[in-house]
Design a protein around this motif. Structure first.
Motif, PDB file in Angstrom:
ATOM      1  N   ASP A   1      -0.018  12.904  -4.877  1.00 57.27           N
ATOM      2  CA  ASP A   1      -0.934  13.068  -3.748  1.00 57.27           C
ATOM      3  C   ASP A   1      -0.237  13.600  -2.498  1.00 57.27           C
ATOM      4  N   LEU A   2       1.077  13.756  -2.553  1.00 56.25           N
ATOM      5  CA  LEU A   2       1.823  14.201  -1.381  1.00 56.25           C
ATOM      6  C   LEU A   2       1.916  15.722  -1.337  1.00 56.25           C
ATOM      7  N   ALA A   3       2.076  16.239  -0.140  1.00 58.62           N
ATOM      8  CA  ALA A   3       2.342  17.671   0.022  1.00 58.62           C
ATOM      9  C   ALA A   3       3.697  17.965  -0.634  1.00 58.62           C
ATOM     10  N   PRO A   4       3.901  19.173  -1.133  1.00 65.14           N
ATOM     11  CA  PRO A   4       5.155  19.480  -1.839  1.00 65.14           C
ATOM     12  C   PRO A   4       6.415  19.149  -1.039  1.00 65.14           C
ATOM     13  N   GLU A   5       6.420  19.424   0.254  1.00 61.05           N
ATOM     14  CA  GLU A   5       7.618  19.134   1.070  1.00 61.05           C
ATOM     15  C   GLU A   5       7.864  17.628   1.165  1.00 61.05           C
ATOM     16  N   GLU A   6       6.765  16.887   1.334  1.00 60.29           N
ATOM     17  CA  GLU A   6       6.891  15.435   1.424  1.00 60.29           C
ATOM     18  C   GLU A   6       7.309  14.839   0.080  1.00 60.29           C
TER      19      GLU A   6
ATOM     20  N   HIS B   1       0.853  -1.189   0.000  1.00 63.14           N
ATOM     21  CA  HIS B   1       0.000   0.000   0.000  1.00 63.14           C
ATOM     22  C   HIS B   1       0.889   1.240   0.000  1.00 63.14           C
ATOM     23  N   GLY B   2       0.467   2.239  -0.711  1.00 65.00           N
ATOM     24  CA  GLY B   2       1.239   3.475  -0.769  1.00 65.00           C
ATOM     25  C   GLY B   2       0.398   4.589  -1.341  1.00 65.00           C
ATOM     26  N   ARG B   3       1.047   5.720  -1.553  1.00 64.59           N
ATOM     27  CA  ARG B   3       0.370   6.877  -2.137  1.00 64.59           C
ATOM     28  C   ARG B   3       1.155   7.327  -3.362  1.00 64.59           C
ATOM     29  N   HIS B   4       0.461   7.909  -4.299  1.00 60.85           N
ATOM     30  CA  HIS B   4       1.089   8.432  -5.510  1.00 60.85           C
ATOM     31  C   HIS B   4       1.832   9.717  -5.151  1.00 60.85           C
TER      32      HIS B   4
ATOM     33  N   ARG C   1      10.993  15.417  -0.304  1.00 64.04           N
ATOM     34  CA  ARG C   1      11.752  14.489   0.539  1.00 64.04           C
ATOM     35  C   ARG C   1      11.779  13.093  -0.088  1.00 64.04           C
ATOM     36  N   MET C   2      10.639  12.649  -0.619  1.00 64.60           N
ATOM     37  CA  MET C   2      10.577  11.333  -1.267  1.00 64.60           C
ATOM     38  C   MET C   2      11.448  11.304  -2.526  1.00 64.60           C
ATOM     39  N   THR C   3      11.462  12.390  -3.269  1.00 66.78           N
ATOM     40  CA  THR C   3      12.300  12.478  -4.468  1.00 66.78           C
ATOM     41  C   THR C   3      13.771  12.388  -4.083  1.00 66.78           C
TER      42      THR C   3
END
Length: 134
Positions: A108-113, A102-105, A116-118
């Motif tokens: 769908d994340l806030a710009p800061e998140e 399970h995850g999120r696209h 960070r993921m990038t």
């Protein structure tokens, strides 16, 4: 969902995928022969041969499953990389079963998140290439 309640994903290879890759490869070879020596002095056909053999190997999902397990082990030290566990008993040359994650696209994340993921993705790719000397 499996009988035991586990959620899984099943990746099924398109019919004719290998044939299509081989046909595409033959077109690329013709193009590479046309530019070899004119616009590039390296051995383009040798480079293509290396890439193509990797693609053909990855078309066998049993190899992909083994590579996924090795990838998971090689990046476990980061602590944040997750690779779905494949189910060898349900994996064949043309179909691969793996646990559902399970995850999120990213969108769908806030710009800061998302940033960070990038960053973490770039770090994982770099860390994955370093042990192999890539």
């Amino acid at each position: 969902t499996m009988h035991d309640g586990r959620e899984i994903a099943v990746k099924v290879q398109r019919p004719g995928a290998l044939r299509q890759c081989l046909l595409d490869g033959s077109v690329i070879i013709v193009a590479l022969k046309a530019i070899q020596g004119r616009y590039w002095n390296g051995d383009l056909l040798a480079i293509f041969d290396l890439v193509a053999s990797g693609i053909v190997q990855e078309l066998d999902f049993r190899n992909e499953a083994r590579n996924a397990a090795a990838f998971k082990r090689s990046l476990s030290f980061l602590g944040y990389v997750d690779v779905p566990v494949t189910l060898p008993e349900l994996t064949t040359r043309r179909a691969m079963a793996m646990e559902w994650v399970h995850g999120r696209h990213l969108s769908d994340l806030a710009p800061e998140e998302a940033m960070r993921m990038t960053f973490m993705s770039c770090e994982a790719v770099t860390a994955g290439g370093a042990p192999r000397g890539v």
